[in-house]
Design a protein around this motif. Structure first.
Motif, short mmCIF file in Angstrom:
data_model
loop_
_atom_site.label_atom_id
_atom_site.label_comp_id
_atom_site.label_asym_id
_atom_site.label_seq_id
_atom_site.Cartn_x
_atom_site.Cartn_y
_atom_site.Cartn_z
N LEU A 11 0.83 -1.14 -0.02
CA LEU A 11 -0.01 -0.15 -0.02
C LEU A 11 0.90 1.24 -0.09
CD1 LEU A 11 -2.93 1.10 0.35
CD2 LEU A 11 -2.68 1.00 2.73
N ALA A 12 1.98 1.05 0.94
CA ALA A 12 2.95 2.23 0.88
C ALA A 12 3.60 2.38 -0.64
CB ALA A 12 3.99 2.09 1.76
N ALA A 13 3.83 1.41 -1.43
CA ALA A 13 4.54 1.70 -2.84
C ALA A 13 3.38 2.44 -3.65
CB ALA A 13 5.06 0.31 -3.19
N ARG A 42 11.59 11.23 -6.42
CA ARG A 42 10.31 11.68 -5.53
C ARG A 42 9.69 10.32 -5.02
NH1 ARG A 42 7.40 16.09 -5.11
NH2 ARG A 42 9.34 16.87 -5.24
N PHE A 43 9.59 9.15 -5.88
CA PHE A 43 8.99 8.25 -5.40
C PHE A 43 9.77 7.48 -4.26
CE2 PHE A 43 9.40 3.25 -5.44
CZ PHE A 43 7.97 3.05 -4.91
N PHE A 47 8.37 6.72 -0.55
CA PHE A 47 8.17 5.52 0.00
C PHE A 47 9.10 5.04 1.25
CE2 PHE A 47 9.74 1.13 -0.47
CZ PHE A 47 8.35 0.31 -0.31
N CYS A 48 10.29 5.85 1.37
CA CYS A 48 11.05 5.76 2.74
C CYS A 48 10.37 6.41 3.56
CB CYS A 48 12.52 6.14 2.35
SG CYS A 48 13.52 5.10 1.35
N MET A 660 16.93 8.88 2.13
CA MET A 660 15.77 10.27 2.10
C MET A 660 16.59 11.37 1.75
SD MET A 660 12.85 9.61 4.73
CE MET A 660 12.00 10.96 4.19
N ALA A 661 17.72 11.64 2.79
CA ALA A 661 18.37 12.69 2.41
C ALA A 661 19.25 12.88 0.94
CB ALA A 661 19.37 12.75 3.71
#
Length: 677
Positions: A11-13, A42-43, A47-48, A660-661
């Motif tokens: 679901l997160a993906a 961005r994905f 997602f992370c 993410m960073a």
């Protein structure tokens, strides 16, 4: 990993893809590689972030089989050597460790014990004492609440510790004693206890008491003899029977010469008696030819006076007389030390007499002390008078070094009662106890020692000293620590000789080698305790050519050497301070007494009661097959399969935050470079 966790990740993906689709592809006319790269970055970022919120975990289960602990606990005391041999015990242990049925059901551990427990490498019957109670409780603490069965190989004869017969371990424990030795109760005569004084005075008679015990069912008449220095000094006949199994010998013995005198009580043996070792018991007494007369001077009745008298007279070198300050001068003749209890103006003649004699004194002040008089009549100290009484808690000065304190402690002692006010000590002094009032530690002495030349003096600023002696009994069931402190104080105050920088503390006679210790206190030239000194002891036997040297170990505020490995006999010793020409000598005697030889038969009945209290049964060595069958087939010892659940996080927060960073930084850099920001 649970299905619910997998669905959340999917679901997160989907959510991340949906957001990216609407941001970069829905109604967006731009095309090219740049849009795909930005969308991918961005994905990954979204997602992370969603994974961090979900924090997916999975449960890891580890299965294992828990076996009952089988503890083989072997009595290694000297008495076991009478009933079996080391080879026989090793064969029993090997039979258990090699048995496949036992190995399948149990995790085997081996321990030996005497007065303590240790892992068992090889069986050696060398321990001088047996403490079965401590061995069982120590094993119980080692394995805690784990299921365990203890096989106790012992003769059941205990010489130290609490009675093991009624010991009850936890419900997860069973005790199966394997009774080693002859369980037949043979007819026996024995000398159980000897009570006598530590000191006696030359040409005086001292009491001796001995407990004689008979085990049997017929009438017996035997003689008992008391020997001093190898010579018979008393003999009498004793009658025993099945209804009169215990007799007490009471007699008076005359001290005929000075020195440490061995005393033996010998009870005539029965015909064909199996255990002749317990028909003789030995002790010793030191005969001295001097006595110190100490006067307690008081005009009030107080429990402190009785407590001091009893404490001082525990050492028969000293006798205490109770005097009033108004008594005639001749009553003060031959007094070597004065204890002045709460002096008032009526003590004026007493102080004048002390000054004439040059005697030492111990002053005890309290609520009835006349402080204006006391401040005026002597020049050793001055106390401010506030006329307000207060309870004073003692605080021990660990740096006190006038004489050794050994293990003395005032922890938990009740307060003394005294008067408030500052105190000035006008002579060279050292404080043993400071004051604590209402929880506040004060730099005000409660108990101090003062010296000037050869004059020695002690001052206690509080009454109700009797409570300390009572508390000592409450703590230890005896008065020994308190009486030892008072004894050392009396020794110090009774002597006018210069202070020794090397002080010795030891007993002249040790009933058992395990008790043999010599302590020493060493002080530097300013008479401060020196904890960095190197002391050694040189020991020589009086009876053979044995000699050895050993260092003394620092034990807090004193040095100590353990002599528990010495054989019975008489020894001279010298303690030397290395790097200085300073030494002191002494002598002591270790009595030839072995508690392990006092009983011949094994104690099957007590071991049976121990087993019954701990879900077990007592066995003989010939019943090992029966015991093996019990342990191999009983449902109580069936191995149990258990599992541990370990919850493990699927993600590493640091890694996700790093991704993410990185993705955010790359996206910003690409947008900035292409002018999209």
């Amino acid at each position: 990993m649970e299905i619910q966790t997998v669905l959340l990740i999917l679901l997160a993906a989907i959510v991340a893809l949906t957001v990216v689709f609407y941001q970069y592809f829905h109604k967006n006319p731009r095309k090219g590689t740049q849009r795909i790269i930005l969308a991918s970055l961005r994905f990954l970022t979204l997602f992370c972030a969603l994974l961090l919120l979900i924090n997916p975990q999975f449960v890891k289960r580890d299965y294992f089989v828990e076996k009952t602990k089988l503890v083989l606990l072997v009595d290694e005391s000297l008495s076991m050597d009478t009933h079996t041999d080391e080879v026989g015990i090793r064969e029993h242990l090997k039979a258990w460790t090699d048995n496949e049925a036992v190995q399948t059901r149990f995790e085997i551990h081996k321990y030996g014990f005497g007065n303590g427990v240790n892992p068992l490498d090889s069986v050696q019957f060398t321990r001088n004492n047996t403490d079965i109670y401590k061995a069982l409780t120590d094993v119980n603490e080692i394995f805690g609440n784990h299921p365990k069965s203890i096989l106790l190989f012992t003769d059941g004869n205990q010489t130290l510790g609490r009675d093991y017969e009624y010991l009850n371990l936890n419900n997860n424990s069973t005790v199966h004693p394997v009774v080693i030795g002859d369980t037949t109760q043979y007819e026996d005569l024995s000398v159980r206890l000897i009570n006598t004084n530590t000191y006696a005075f030359l040409k005086n008679k001292f009491p001796l008491e001995a407990q004689l015990v008979y085990r049997g069912n017929r009438e017996v008449a035997k003689s008992v003899s008391v020997l001093m220095d190898g010579k018979i000094v008393h003999r009498e006949n004793m009658q025993f029977s099945s209804s009169k199994r215990s007799q007490t010998l009471n007699t008076l013995i005359e001290a005929q010469s000075v020195g440490v005198k061995p005393l033996q009580v010998r009870l005539e043996s029965l015909q064909n008696e199996r255990n002749p070792f317990n028909n003789m018991r030995e002790t010793a007494i030191e005969v001295i030819d001097e006595k110190t007369k100490i006067a307690i001077v008081s005009e009030v009745l107080h429990p402190d006076i009785g407590a001091l008298k009893k404490s001082i007279e525990t050492n028969e070198q000293r006798t205490v007389v109770l005097l009033k300050p108004t008594d005639k001068a001749e009553k003060y003749d031959d007094v070597g030390l004065f204890i002045l209890y709460q002096p008032t103006r009526r003590f004026k003649n007493v102080y004048e007499r002390i000054d004439q004699l040059g005697a030492n004194k111990f002053t005890i002040a309290g609520t009835k002390t006349d402080w204006p008089f006391l401040n005026q009549i002597q020049n050793s100290f001055f106390k401010e008078r506030l006329n307000q009484t207060e309870e004073i808690i003692p605080v021990l000065n660990n740096g006190f070094g006038v004489f050794g304190l050994a293990d003395f402690s005032v922890q938990g002692y009740p307060p003394l009662e005294g008067q408030l006010g500052d105190i000035e000590l006008k002579k060279e002094s050292e404080t043993l106890l400071f004051q604590r009032i209402r929880g506040v530690d004060l730099d005000i002495p409660l108990f101090s020692i003062l010296t000037e030349g050869n004059q020695r003096e002690a001052i206690l600023f509080g009454e109700n000293l009797w409570r300390w002696r009572a508390q000592n009994y409450r703590n230890n069931q005896n008065f020994e620590d308190f009486d030892a402190l008072i004894s050392k104080l009396m020794v110090y105050l009774s002597s006018n000789s210069g202070r020794n920088r090397l002080e010795l503390d030891y007993d002249r006679v040790f009933d058992d080698a395990s008790l043999a210790k010599v302590r020493a206190s060493y002080y530097d030239e300013s008479y401060a305790f020196d904890a960095a000194a190197s002391l050694k002891i040189s020991i020589q036997s009086k009876e053979n050519d044995f000699s050895r040297e050993a260092p003394l170990l620092l034990k807090g505020s004193y040095y100590e050497t353990d002599l528990s490995d010495l054989q019975a006999g008489e020894y001279n010793f010298t303690i030397t301070v290395e790097s200085e020409n300073l030494k002191r000598s002494g002598s002591f005697k270790i009595l030839d007494f072995n508690p392990e030889k006092q009983t011949y038969s094994s104690n099957f009945n007590k071991l049976q009661r121990l087993a019954e209290n701990n879900n077990g049964k007592a066995y003989l060595p010939g019943q090992m097959d029966e015991l093996t069958e019990e342990l191999s087939n009983s449902q109580r010892y069936t191995p149990v399969q258990k599992s541990t659940q370990n919850v493990v996080s699927l993600i590493d927060f640091k890694v996700l935050l790093g991704i993410m960073a990185m993705t955010l930084a790359l996206e910003w850099f690409i947008r900035k470079y292409n002018g999209l920001i």
